[in-house]
Design a protein around this motif. Structure first.
Motif, PDB file in Angstrom:
ATOM      1  N   SER A   1       0.645  -1.034  -0.090  1.00 46.61           N
ATOM      2  CA  SER A   1       0.096   0.152  -0.068  1.00 46.61           C
ATOM      3  C   SER A   1       0.744   1.075   0.569  1.00 46.61           C
TER       4      SER A   1
ATOM      5  N   GLU B   1      -0.965   4.289   0.673  1.00 48.76           N
ATOM      6  CA  GLU B   1      -1.316   4.989   1.838  1.00 48.76           C
ATOM      7  C   GLU B   1      -2.376   4.097   2.719  1.00 48.76           C
ATOM      8  N   VAL B   2      -1.921   4.563   4.037  1.00 45.57           N
ATOM      9  CA  VAL B   2      -2.738   3.810   4.929  1.00 45.57           C
ATOM     10  C   VAL B   2      -3.473   5.000   5.802  1.00 45.57           C
ATOM     11  N   SER B   3      -4.720   4.630   6.342  1.00 46.95           N
ATOM     12  CA  SER B   3      -5.355   5.278   6.613  1.00 46.95           C
ATOM     13  C   SER B   3      -5.506   5.282   8.517  1.00 46.95           C
ATOM     14  N   ILE B   4      -5.446   6.676   9.385  1.00 46.95           N
ATOM     15  CA  ILE B   4      -5.913   6.035  10.635  1.00 46.95           C
ATOM     16  C   ILE B   4      -6.995   6.806  10.886  1.00 46.95           C
ATOM     17  N   ALA B   5      -7.848   6.372  11.646  1.00 47.96           N
ATOM     18  CA  ALA B   5      -8.994   6.885  12.473  1.00 47.96           C
ATOM     19  C   ALA B   5      -9.179   6.327  13.752  1.00 47.96           C
ATOM     20  N   LYS B   6      -9.756   7.477  14.517  1.00 46.14           N
ATOM     21  CA  LYS B   6      -9.287   7.910  16.571  1.00 46.14           C
ATOM     22  C   LYS B   6     -10.902   6.410  16.610  1.00 46.14           C
TER      23      LYS B   6
END
Length: 71
Positions: free
Chosen positions: A63, A65-70
């Motif tokens: 990947s 891009e790796v997205s993170i959500a709290k």
């Protein structure tokens, strides 16, 4: 081409748990010791790889891009 010849560091061994077939693309769920990895690949690739529920596979994850959500 062997798995060693692929430039992907994140490799997860597992078994195909489910395949949701579509006309053009299919969704393949792979059960690994760390959980389920889901891949969307062409339906032609499912056929060419002769993937079936229970097939032993390696999920290769690369990947940009790796997205993170709290939570």
């Amino acid at each position: 081409m062997s798995i060693q010849a692929i430039n992907v560091r994140n490799q997860f061994r597992g078994k195909v748990k489910e395949i949701i077939h579509g006309d053009v693309v299919s969704e393949v769920d792979v059960e690994t010791p760390w959980g389920i990895v889901t891949s969307v690949i062409t339906s032609r690739s499912v056929k060419d790889l002769d993937l079936k529920v229970g097939s032993e596979v390696v999920a290769l994850v690369k990947s940009t891009e790796v997205s993170i959500a709290k939570l």
